[in-house]
Design a protein around this motif. Structure first.
Motif, PDB file in Angstrom:
ATOM      1  N   ARG A 129       0.764  -1.151  -0.045  1.00  0.00           N
ATOM      2  CA  ARG A 129      -0.076   0.117  -0.042  1.00  0.00           C
ATOM      3  C   ARG A 129       0.884   1.157  -0.067  1.00  0.00           C
ATOM      4  NH1 ARG A 129      -3.135  -0.492   4.460  1.00  0.00           N
ATOM      5  NH2 ARG A 129      -4.066  -2.411   3.267  1.00  0.00           N
ATOM      6  N   LEU A 130       1.817   1.180   0.758  1.00  0.00           N
ATOM      7  CA  LEU A 130       2.788   2.433   0.763  1.00  0.00           C
ATOM      8  C   LEU A 130       3.568   2.590  -0.379  1.00  0.00           C
ATOM      9  CD1 LEU A 130       4.637   1.935   4.062  1.00  0.00           C
ATOM     10  CD2 LEU A 130       2.876   3.903   3.509  1.00  0.00           C
ATOM     11  N   VAL A 131       3.948   1.511  -1.274  1.00  0.00           N
ATOM     12  CA  VAL A 131       4.565   1.603  -2.644  1.00  0.00           C
ATOM     13  C   VAL A 131       3.496   2.359  -3.491  1.00  0.00           C
ATOM     14  CG1 VAL A 131       5.469   0.486  -4.384  1.00  0.00           C
ATOM     15  CG2 VAL A 131       6.287  -0.135  -2.098  1.00  0.00           C
ATOM     16  N   SER A 132       2.286   1.713  -3.560  1.00  0.00           N
ATOM     17  CA  SER A 132       1.430   2.323  -4.430  1.00  0.00           C
ATOM     18  C   SER A 132       0.903   3.546  -4.170  1.00  0.00           C
ATOM     19  CB  SER A 132       0.138   0.984  -4.636  1.00  0.00           C
ATOM     20  OG  SER A 132      -0.491   1.216  -3.236  1.00  0.00           O
ATOM     21  N   ASP A 133       0.890   3.795  -2.895  1.00  0.00           N
ATOM     22  CA  ASP A 133       0.615   5.238  -2.480  1.00  0.00           C
ATOM     23  C   ASP A 133       1.696   6.168  -3.107  1.00  0.00           C
ATOM     24  OD1 ASP A 133      -1.855   4.434  -1.202  1.00  0.00           O
ATOM     25  OD2 ASP A 133      -0.915   4.949   0.854  1.00  0.00           O
ATOM     26  N   ALA A 134       2.967   5.719  -3.124  1.00  0.00           N
ATOM     27  CA  ALA A 134       4.089   6.506  -3.446  1.00  0.00           C
ATOM     28  C   ALA A 134       4.073   6.550  -5.024  1.00  0.00           C
ATOM     29  CB  ALA A 134       5.190   5.972  -3.066  1.00  0.00           C
ATOM     30  N   TYR A 135       3.620   5.739  -5.772  1.00  0.00           N
ATOM     31  CA  TYR A 135       3.467   5.456  -7.136  1.00  0.00           C
ATOM     32  C   TYR A 135       2.425   6.538  -7.692  1.00  0.00           C
ATOM     33  CZ  TYR A 135       2.679   3.985 -11.876  1.00  0.00           C
ATOM     34  OH  TYR A 135       2.809   3.753 -13.142  1.00  0.00           O
ATOM     35  N   LYS A 136       1.381   6.372  -6.991  1.00  0.00           N
ATOM     36  CA  LYS A 136       0.065   7.255  -7.162  1.00  0.00           C
ATOM     37  C   LYS A 136       0.710   8.751  -7.148  1.00  0.00           C
ATOM     38  CE  LYS A 136      -5.080   7.808  -6.224  1.00  0.00           C
ATOM     39  NZ  LYS A 136      -4.943   9.284  -6.319  1.00  0.00           N
ATOM     40  N   LEU A 137       1.321   9.076  -6.027  1.00  0.00           N
ATOM     41  CA  LEU A 137       1.982  10.308  -5.907  1.00  0.00           C
ATOM     42  C   LEU A 137       2.711  10.769  -7.053  1.00  0.00           C
ATOM     43  CD1 LEU A 137       1.605  12.534  -3.652  1.00  0.00           C
ATOM     44  CD2 LEU A 137       4.095  11.950  -3.140  1.00  0.00           C
ATOM     45  N   ILE A 138       3.701   9.967  -7.571  1.00  0.00           N
ATOM     46  CA  ILE A 138       4.534  10.097  -8.750  1.00  0.00           C
ATOM     47  C   ILE A 138       3.747  10.282  -9.958  1.00  0.00           C
ATOM     48  CG2 ILE A 138       6.432   9.245 -10.047  1.00  0.00           C
ATOM     49  CD1 ILE A 138       7.398   7.881  -7.468  1.00  0.00           C
ATOM     50  N   TYR A 139       2.762   9.149 -10.131  1.00  0.00           N
ATOM     51  CA  TYR A 139       1.693   9.492 -11.152  1.00  0.00           C
ATOM     52  C   TYR A 139       1.190  10.554 -11.445  1.00  0.00           C
ATOM     53  CZ  TYR A 139      -1.650   7.565 -14.653  1.00  0.00           C
ATOM     54  OH  TYR A 139      -2.626   7.363 -15.364  1.00  0.00           O
ATOM     55  N   ASP A 140       0.720  10.977 -10.304  1.00  0.00           N
ATOM     56  CA  ASP A 140      -0.295  12.132 -10.435  1.00  0.00           C
ATOM     57  C   ASP A 140       0.372  13.571 -10.848  1.00  0.00           C
ATOM     58  OD1 ASP A 140      -2.451  10.742  -9.760  1.00  0.00           O
ATOM     59  OD2 ASP A 140      -2.649  11.042  -7.652  1.00  0.00           O
ATOM     60  N   ALA A 141       1.602  13.363 -10.063  1.00  0.00           N
ATOM     61  CA  ALA A 141       2.544  14.612 -10.513  1.00  0.00           C
ATOM     62  C   ALA A 141       2.970  14.597 -11.942  1.00  0.00           C
ATOM     63  CB  ALA A 141       3.794  14.500  -9.647  1.00  0.00           C
ATOM     64  N   ILE A 142       3.311  13.464 -12.407  1.00  0.00           N
ATOM     65  CA  ILE A 142       3.977  13.555 -13.966  1.00  0.00           C
ATOM     66  C   ILE A 142       2.633  13.567 -14.833  1.00  0.00           C
ATOM     67  CG2 ILE A 142       4.776  11.737 -15.741  1.00  0.00           C
ATOM     68  CD1 ILE A 142       6.435  10.686 -13.415  1.00  0.00           C
ATOM     69  N   THR A 143       1.529  13.134 -14.553  1.00  0.00           N
ATOM     70  CA  THR A 143       0.328  13.302 -15.418  1.00  0.00           C
ATOM     71  C   THR A 143      -0.185  14.719 -15.421  1.00  0.00           C
ATOM     72  OG1 THR A 143      -1.123  12.097 -14.020  1.00  0.00           O
ATOM     73  CG2 THR A 143      -0.026  10.742 -15.706  1.00  0.00           C
ATOM     74  N   ASP A 144       0.018  15.581 -14.381  1.00  0.00           N
ATOM     75  CA  ASP A 144      -0.275  16.777 -14.208  1.00  0.00           C
ATOM     76  C   ASP A 144       0.135  17.494 -15.214  1.00  0.00           C
ATOM     77  OD1 ASP A 144      -0.966  19.144 -13.326  1.00  0.00           O
ATOM     78  OD2 ASP A 144      -0.476  19.025 -11.227  1.00  0.00           O
ATOM     79  N   PRO A 145      -0.488  18.120 -16.134  1.00  0.00           N
ATOM     80  CA  PRO A 145       0.003  19.187 -17.468  1.00  0.00           C
ATOM     81  C   PRO A 145       1.011  20.085 -16.887  1.00  0.00           C
ATOM     82  CG  PRO A 145      -2.369  18.929 -17.059  1.00  0.00           C
ATOM     83  CD  PRO A 145      -2.178  18.331 -16.141  1.00  0.00           C
ATOM     84  N   GLU A 146       0.541  20.892 -15.618  1.00  0.00           N
ATOM     85  CA  GLU A 146       1.254  21.753 -15.210  1.00  0.00           C
ATOM     86  C   GLU A 146       2.849  21.730 -14.853  1.00  0.00           C
ATOM     87  OE1 GLU A 146      -0.348  23.887 -11.776  1.00  0.00           O
ATOM     88  OE2 GLU A 146      -2.549  23.792 -12.719  1.00  0.00           O
ATOM     89  N   ASN A 147       3.092  20.297 -14.709  1.00  0.00           N
ATOM     90  CA  ASN A 147       4.502  19.801 -14.465  1.00  0.00           C
ATOM     91  C   ASN A 147       5.173  19.721 -15.640  1.00  0.00           C
ATOM     92  OD1 ASN A 147       4.766  19.768 -11.696  1.00  0.00           O
ATOM     93  ND2 ASN A 147       3.668  18.105 -11.680  1.00  0.00           N
ATOM     94  N   GLY A 148       4.544  19.599 -16.910  1.00  0.00           N
ATOM     95  CA  GLY A 148       5.056  19.968 -18.181  1.00  0.00           C
ATOM     96  C   GLY A 148       5.871  18.882 -18.764  1.00  0.00           C
ATOM     97  N   TYR A 149       5.499  17.551 -18.505  1.00  0.00           N
ATOM     98  CA  TYR A 149       5.696  16.349 -19.013  1.00  0.00           C
ATOM     99  C   TYR A 149       5.177  16.270 -20.329  1.00  0.00           C
ATOM    100  CZ  TYR A 149       8.332  15.415 -14.897  1.00  0.00           C
ATOM    101  OH  TYR A 149       9.335  15.345 -13.883  1.00  0.00           O
ATOM    102  N   SER A 150       5.565  16.220 -21.469  1.00  0.00           N
ATOM    103  CA  SER A 150       4.931  16.084 -22.736  1.00  0.00           C
ATOM    104  C   SER A 150       4.578  14.598 -23.098  1.00  0.00           C
ATOM    105  CB  SER A 150       5.724  16.647 -23.829  1.00  0.00           C
ATOM    106  OG  SER A 150       6.927  15.857 -23.854  1.00  0.00           O
TER     107      SER A 150
END
Lengths: 217, 644
Positions: B605-626
């Motif tokens: 759960r901890l790992v997937s929570d961490a993954y979710k955090l990373i995923y959300d950050a990367i898929t956030d358009p504001e963070n600029g990942y094309s």
């Protein structure tokens, strides 16, 4: 004032000590209750340690007081109940004819009884719950053979209907009394499980011996 | 001649002659018929006797003769009558004296009669008096019957030569008592003196009788020293009668109890040392090497003796009314009787206790407790036997706790770091086995549920804390992971043992909480381990602390470029394919699959929570990942599914 009308329960020649043994739930306490109260005790709780009952009976014109120690069948009480074999004149070994496991454990009970009692202790095998013929799990013949092989007296009884309950207790007493008569039980010594109220005259052995063979009990 | 006319003439003549006396006389003569006159004939006959011859002279003398003769006759007559007269005179005088006599008698009779009257009245009086006296006698008899003893009754009250009592003893004694009672009625009447005297007399009788009864009972009681006793009706009645004299009653009861106590002591010692005839049953002491058996036999013997004595007491008290008072009387007497064995019992129990340890001590204490409970139902609770049993129980229990404490201190004495297996050490396991033994013996023991509960808590308090302390102390020098694994292993072994038994809930809860605390540490370590092995740790940390308003889109942060992330994600992918390859090595040392499973789930759960955090950050358009999709091809849900 001092007449004998109410002296009944206090007037006896001997005290015989009995012990009732056997697996848990075979109906030891119910047998005792049936014998002392002439009633069937339904929903009898498990015995804790040991219970105690008395009744006065008559054998060959002699009043005999039976002091009966009813032991708990649960394994956890074995350490406690073993101490009560000491000095028993009669041992009633009970199994349940509807549960083979209780029959299978008899040899362990018998070992206990033989090792912890006097060699002359009368051991009576009782197959209880004889009223439940339909659920029978141990045949009469099989138990009878076991009894014969081990030199035990044997009866099937029912604490519920009272059938053969009196007989088992009385015949044990008869057998003990006979042992007294033919001299194999020395009453002038303590802890035989038999206590005479007065010092006993030594029985004439010639007279007593023949009764051994013609005994009906 | 003319005088004889014819008949008619005569008649006429007669009539004429009637007045003539001569004629009348003549007639008369003529008419007389001499032959018919006997008197005349008699006279003539008589005359002829003394008139022999008809002579003139004689005729002349006739008259005188006759007169003479008459005179003679008269004289004779006179003479005769004189006799008669004389005799009559005699008679008369006799009659006179008779009359005198009877007169005399009469007067005497009269006198006597007077006297007799007096006597009769006296007699009557006496008779009445007699009646009165008879009545009084009857009353007195009745009174005596009611208020006095007959001589044979007095005899009944005195003992026979051999000291035994007469069968009528109690009847008479009862009578004495009734008389004594009835005297109170007398005192209310005007018979106070009698009442007082009789009362006194009866009191003396009574005292003497009670005294004798007391002596008799005393003797009887002293004879009651064999293993069984027979209580006669007479004896029970005697005891009941003595209740009128509470002091004597108490003494006799004491006497009885003393006798029985001595008998019991003797029997007890015999059973211990001599056993039955020719050693069968064997003496109890032969089993003294087996403490449980030895203690069990001793206590069972005492239990049975108590039951027998209880029966004897019941028989002794059988003439009493069955009530609470009697019950307590029996209980307290039984207490006195049984207190004789206390010393021998105490010595033996103490002897056994000093040489025993732990579980045996515990079993013995349970055994004592059981018999305390069993015997207590029949006997006075304040008696010495119960006191002894209680004390012995306390002693054995105390010794048991002491021996547990010794274990505990021994645990803390030898603190050494755990070996590489990170398992609890030998001493720890031994202690655990001990508790298990104790608790098992509990399951086999005979004590009540309440005691069991209390004991469990006490035992656990006594041992578990030191064990945990020991674990903590021995783990001080270990790394965090090692320490957590070691602690979990220790606590888990305690927990898994305790969970088999009842009444350990609160302890278990505490242990679980402690396990969870250590487990959290391990989970974090595991998650940290996975993230660092897949190179996602840096990115995770950066994302966690990143504030895009201050520092702009993530893509521009150092180490967060697409390529770095891509390579990390591919490593993470490899991890997802085989998550079991990335496990902290010490975790395999963890005991209990449930703990391992829990750890796995939590860390996932901890790992997937961490993954979710990373995923959300990367898929956030504001963070600029094309090309965010190529960086994180899997959604967090997919990741979670793969991991679990």
């Amino acid at each position: 004032m001092s007449n004998s009308t109410n002296s009944g329960p206090y007037n006896y020649t001997y005290i015989f000590k009995y012990i009732i043994i056997g697996d848990m739930g075979v109906g030891k306490s119910c047998l005792l209750h049936q014998f002392t109260e002439k009633k069937f005790m339904a929903d009898c709780p498990h015995t804790i340690g040991v219970e105690f009952g008395t009744r006065i009976i008559e054998v060959s014109g002699q009043k005999i007081k039976l002091q009966i120690w009813d032991t708990a069948g649960q394994e956890r009480f074995r350490a406690v109940t073993r101490s009560y074999y000491r000095g028993a004149a009669g041992a009633l070994m009970v199994y349940d004819i509807t549960r083979r496991s209780t029959y299978n454990h008899l040899s362990s009970w018998l070992t206990d009884a033989r090792s912890l009692t006097h060699p002359n202790t009368v051991i009576y095998l009782i197959g209880n719950k004889g009223d439940l013929e339909a659920q029978r799990d141990v045949s009469y013949e099989e138990a009878k053979q076991f009894a014969d092989e081990n030199g035990l007296l044997f009866l099937e009884a029912s604490a519920k209907t009272g059938q053969n309950v009196e007989e088992a207790f009385l015949e044990t007493a008869k057998k003990i009394y006979q042992n007294i008569l033919d001299g194999s039980l020395d009453l002038n010594a303590a802890e035989t499980g038999v206590q005479p109220k007065q010092p006993m005259p030594k029985p004439v052995s010639n007279e007593a011996k023949p009764s051994d063979s013609q005994c009906s009990c | 001649m003319e005088k004889e006319p014819s008949t008619p003439e005569i008649q006429t003549q007669q009539n004429t002659n009637l007045n003539n006396p001569i004629s009348r006389k003549l007639n008369k003569i003529l008419e007389s018929r001499i032959e018919n006159d006997k008197e005349l004939l008699e006279s003539l006959k008589t005359l002829s006797m003394f008139f022999p011859e008809n002579s003139i002279r004689s005729r002349r003398n006739l008259r005188s003769d006759i007169e003479k003769r008459s005179l003679v006759l008269n004289e004779e007559f006179l003479g005769a009558f004189r006799n008669v007269k004389e005799q009559l005179d005699d008679i008369s005088s006799i009659i006179g004296s008779m009359s005198e006599c009877s007169d005399n008698m009469l007067t005497r009779l009269k006198q006597v009669k007077l006297q007799t009257n007096e006597l009769i009245s006296k007699t009557n009086k006496l008779q009445n008096e007699k009646k009165d006296i008879d009545n009084k006698l009857k009353i007195a008899d009745k009174f005596i019957e009611k208020f006095q003893l007959q001589s044979d009754e007095v005899n009944f009250l005195t003992p026979k030569k051999d000291g035994s009592l007469h069968p009528e003893f109690f009847k008479v004694l009862e009578k004495v008592r009734t008389i004594h009672e009835n005297c109170k009625i007398l005192l209310r009447t005007n018979q106070q003196t009698a009442g007082l005297e009789i009362m006194e007399q009866m009191a003396i009788n009574q005292e003497a009788a009670y005294e004798r009864l007391y002596r008799w009972m005393q003797n009887e009681c002293r004879l009651l020293c064999s293993d069984t006793v027979e209580i006669s009706d007479f004896m029970s009645t005697a005891l009941f009668t003595l209740t009128w004299r509470p002091i004597l009653y108490k003494y006799i009861l004491d006497e009885y109890c003393n006798s029985r106590r001595n008998a019991i002591v003797k029997l007890f010692i015999d059973a211990l040392t001599k056993g039955g005839p020719s050693g069968n049953p064997r003496p109890i002491e032969l089993n003294s090497h087996d403490p449980i058996r030895y203690m069990g036999d001793i206590l069972a013997w005492i239990h049975q003796a108590t039951a027998s004595e209880h029966e004897f007491l019941r028989s002794l008290f059988r003439k009493f009314k069955n009530n609470l008072e009697l019950e307590s009387s029996i209980k307290s007497s039984l207490g006195v009787i049984m207190d004789g064995v206390c010393r021998a019992l105490r010595v033996r129990i103490e002897q056994v206790l000093v040489s025993q340890q732990d579980t045996i001590l515990y079993k013995i204490s349970n055994l004592i407790k059981f018999y305390d409970f069993t015997i207590r139902q029949r006997i006075d609770e304040s008696c010495e036997l119960i006191q002894t049993l209680v004390e012995m129980y306390q002693l054995s229990y105390k010794m048991f706790l002491n021996s547990l404490n010794i274990h505990a201190t021994r645990l803390l004495d030898k603190i050494e770091p755990p070996n590489f297996e990170l398992l609890p050490n030998e001493e720890f396991r031994r202690t655990l086995t001990l508790i298990k033994d104790i608790f098992d013996s509990y399951n086999n023991s005979v004590v009540s549920v309440n005691t069991k509960k209390d004991d469990y808590v006490q035992i656990l308090d006594c041992v578990i804390e030191p064990m945990l302390q020991m674990c903590s102390l021995s783990a001080v020098n270990l790394s965090a992971i090692d320490m957590a694994v070691y602690m979990i292993n220790c606590i888990y072994s305690i927990h898994s043992m305790l969970s088999l038994y009842e009444y350990t809930d609160s302890k278990l809860e505490k242990l679980e909480a402690q396990i969870d605390a250590h487990l959290d540490t391990l989970c974090n370590e595991q998650a940290y381990f996975i993230l660092s092995k897949t190179d996602l740790l840096d990115a995770f940390k950066i994302i966690q602390s990143h504030d895009k308003k201050v520092r702009g889109p993530l893509v521009n942060v150092l180490g967060m470029d697409s390529n770095t992330l891509k390579s990390a994600m591919s490593k993470f992918d490899i991890y997802l394919a085989a998550p079991d390859n990335l496990i902290v090595s010490q975790f395999n040392l963890l005991l209990g699959s449930s703990i391992r499973l829990k750890l796995k789930q939590k860390s996932v759960r901890l790992v997937s929570d961490a993954y979710k955090l990373i995923y959300d950050a990367i898929t956030d358009p504001e963070n600029g990942y094309s090309n965010s999709n190529s960086i994180v091809p899997r959604t967090p849900d997919q990741t979670l599914k793969l991991l679990s």
